[in-house]
Design a protein around this motif. Sequence first.
Motif, PDB file in Angstrom:
ATOM      1  N   ILE A  52      38.339  32.516  35.696  1.00 16.37           N
ATOM      2  CA  ILE A  52      37.848  31.544  34.720  1.00 16.37           C
ATOM      3  C   ILE A  52      36.522  32.072  34.196  1.00 16.37           C
ATOM      4  O   ILE A  52      35.536  32.132  34.927  1.00 16.37           O
ATOM      5  CB  ILE A  52      37.678  30.149  35.351  1.00 16.37           C
ATOM      6  CG1 ILE A  52      38.997  29.680  35.960  1.00 16.37           C
ATOM      7  CG2 ILE A  52      37.183  29.148  34.311  1.00 16.37           C
ATOM      8  CD1 ILE A  52      38.889  28.388  36.740  1.00 16.37           C
ATOM      9  N   VAL A  86      33.476  31.589  32.171  1.00 17.43           N
ATOM     10  CA  VAL A  86      32.745  30.452  31.596  1.00 17.43           C
ATOM     11  C   VAL A  86      31.461  30.860  30.876  1.00 17.43           C
ATOM     12  O   VAL A  86      30.912  30.081  30.097  1.00 17.43           O
ATOM     13  CB  VAL A  86      32.405  29.400  32.685  1.00 17.43           C
ATOM     14  CG1 VAL A  86      33.668  28.831  33.289  1.00 17.43           C
ATOM     15  CG2 VAL A  86      31.523  30.010  33.779  1.00 17.43           C
ATOM     16  N   GLY A  87      30.950  32.046  31.141  1.00 10.43           N
ATOM     17  CA  GLY A  87      29.658  32.446  30.592  1.00 10.43           C
ATOM     18  C   GLY A  87      29.780  33.020  29.201  1.00 10.43           C
ATOM     19  O   GLY A  87      30.602  33.899  28.946  1.00 10.43           O
ATOM     20  N   SER A  88      28.985  32.515  28.275  1.00 11.03           N
ATOM     21  CA  SER A  88      28.939  33.093  26.935  1.00 11.03           C
ATOM     22  C   SER A  88      27.557  32.855  26.353  1.00 11.03           C
ATOM     23  O   SER A  88      26.793  32.024  26.846  1.00 11.03           O
ATOM     24  CB  SER A  88      30.010  32.482  26.027  1.00 11.03           C
ATOM     25  OG  SER A  88      29.757  31.105  25.837  1.00 11.03           O
ATOM     26  N   VAL A  91      39.533  31.671  29.382  1.00 10.60           N
ATOM     27  CA  VAL A  91      38.212  31.830  28.781  1.00 10.60           C
ATOM     28  C   VAL A  91      37.723  30.468  28.303  1.00 10.60           C
ATOM     29  O   VAL A  91      38.415  29.788  27.542  1.00 10.60           O
ATOM     30  CB  VAL A  91      38.245  32.828  27.605  1.00 10.60           C
ATOM     31  CG1 VAL A  91      36.885  32.909  26.929  1.00 10.60           C
ATOM     32  CG2 VAL A  91      38.671  34.206  28.108  1.00 10.60           C
ATOM     33  N   VAL A  92      36.529  30.084  28.775  1.00  5.36           N
ATOM     34  CA  VAL A  92      35.966  28.783  28.445  1.00  5.36           C
ATOM     35  C   VAL A  92      34.802  28.910  27.468  1.00  5.36           C
ATOM     36  O   VAL A  92      34.629  28.093  26.574  1.00  5.36           O
ATOM     37  CB  VAL A  92      35.512  28.045  29.728  1.00  5.36           C
ATOM     38  CG1 VAL A  92      34.887  26.704  29.382  1.00  5.36           C
ATOM     39  CG2 VAL A  92      36.685  27.872  30.693  1.00  5.36           C
ATOM     40  N   GLY A  93      33.989  29.950  27.632  1.00  2.00           N
ATOM     41  CA  GLY A  93      32.790  30.107  26.812  1.00  2.00           C
ATOM     42  C   GLY A  93      33.108  30.241  25.334  1.00  2.00           C
ATOM     43  O   GLY A  93      33.973  31.019  24.942  1.00  2.00           O
ATOM     44  N   ASN A  94      32.406  29.479  24.507  1.00  3.42           N
ATOM     45  CA  ASN A  94      32.626  29.529  23.056  1.00  3.42           C
ATOM     46  C   ASN A  94      31.925  30.721  22.405  1.00  3.42           C
ATOM     47  O   ASN A  94      30.888  31.161  22.888  1.00  3.42           O
ATOM     48  CB  ASN A  94      32.107  28.230  22.412  1.00  3.42           C
ATOM     49  CG  ASN A  94      33.078  27.086  22.559  1.00  3.42           C
ATOM     50  OD1 ASN A  94      34.269  27.240  22.335  1.00  3.42           O
ATOM     51  ND2 ASN A  94      32.585  25.922  22.944  1.00  3.42           N
ATOM     52  N   ALA A 109      35.624  30.428  22.083  1.00  6.17           N
ATOM     53  CA  ALA A 109      36.607  30.744  23.113  1.00  6.17           C
ATOM     54  C   ALA A 109      37.735  31.649  22.636  1.00  6.17           C
ATOM     55  O   ALA A 109      38.121  32.586  23.344  1.00  6.17           O
ATOM     56  CB  ALA A 109      37.169  29.456  23.709  1.00  6.17           C
ATOM     57  N   CYS A 111      38.168  35.341  24.105  1.00  7.33           N
ATOM     58  CA  CYS A 111      39.417  35.625  24.805  1.00  7.33           C
ATOM     59  C   CYS A 111      40.066  36.888  24.244  1.00  7.33           C
ATOM     60  O   CYS A 111      40.575  37.735  24.993  1.00  7.33           O
ATOM     61  CB  CYS A 111      40.355  34.434  24.692  1.00  7.33           C
ATOM     62  SG  CYS A 111      41.892  34.593  25.611  1.00  7.33           S
ATOM     63  N   CYS A 141      42.665  30.399  26.267  1.00  9.65           N
ATOM     64  CA  CYS A 141      41.296  29.910  26.109  1.00  9.65           C
ATOM     65  C   CYS A 141      41.315  28.388  26.026  1.00  9.65           C
ATOM     66  O   CYS A 141      42.347  27.776  25.729  1.00  9.65           O
ATOM     67  CB  CYS A 141      40.621  30.533  24.888  1.00  9.65           C
ATOM     68  SG  CYS A 141      41.478  30.188  23.354  1.00  9.65           S
ATOM     69  N   ARG A 165      38.464  22.525  25.375  1.00  9.11           N
ATOM     70  CA  ARG A 165      38.538  21.187  25.952  1.00  9.11           C
ATOM     71  C   ARG A 165      37.455  20.264  25.403  1.00  9.11           C
ATOM     72  O   ARG A 165      37.674  19.058  25.249  1.00  9.11           O
ATOM     73  CB  ARG A 165      38.425  21.285  27.474  1.00  9.11           C
ATOM     74  CG  ARG A 165      38.749  19.988  28.198  1.00  9.11           C
ATOM     75  CD  ARG A 165      40.236  19.689  28.131  1.00  9.11           C
ATOM     76  NE  ARG A 165      40.569  18.363  28.573  1.00  9.11           N
ATOM     77  CZ  ARG A 165      41.812  17.939  28.785  1.00  9.11           C
ATOM     78  NH1 ARG A 165      42.826  18.745  28.585  1.00  9.11           N
ATOM     79  NH2 ARG A 165      42.050  16.720  29.173  1.00  9.11           N
TER      80      ARG A 165
END
Length: 207
Positions: free
Chosen positions: A26, A28-30, A69-72, A74, A78, A95, A98
């Motif tokens: 996962i 999350v960092g961006s 991939v969570v970080g925008n 996204a 991704c 990605c 959410r």
Amino acid sequence: MGLSSPTEIVATDKVEVAFKNLDAAILVGSMPRREGMERKDLLKANMAIFETQGTALEKYAKKAVKVLVVGNPANTNCLIAMKSAPSIPKENFSCLTRLDHNRARSQVAMRCNVPATHVKNVIIWGDHLSKQYPDVHHCKVNVSGGEVACFDAVKDEAWLKGDFITNKSWKIVEGLPIDDFSKAKMEATATELIDERDTAMEFLAKK
């Protein structure tokens, strides 16, 4: 950070440790967009992050690893990670928008005076960008114990096609009927995504 067992957490800044034999990742960092920051600068910063992580997945993770991939932004992040891990199947990457999905559900729920849990099948087309399209044409709202189409529950088409859009296991669903209004909105966000993809690919090509 990696999990070496169900009861142990290993904190590390070494990719060879964090990504070794992963079944799932996962990301999350961006880099968030800062005031006055050009979009190309944001993409370049995120490219460095997700290219590094994609390369680490390629080298150290299991080939069956599932990547979220969570970080925008996204979708584009991704894409960069996926391109940097060519031996991992493309379908293993997804990605998560959410934040935007929850916002859309909440807006509909407040309009209908129901909990957000009573709103389902909202679709988010596009990235965390200005032309993103929250689609409620397939959305259902639970009103008084029965499911009602979103447009019938809200009873305000002008709001759903106007102000609502400007508030801000995975699979491809095929065969959805798409009306002309939705098609135009989806094409607009696709154009924005393609532009972002091309910019990211330019950065990758220069390395």
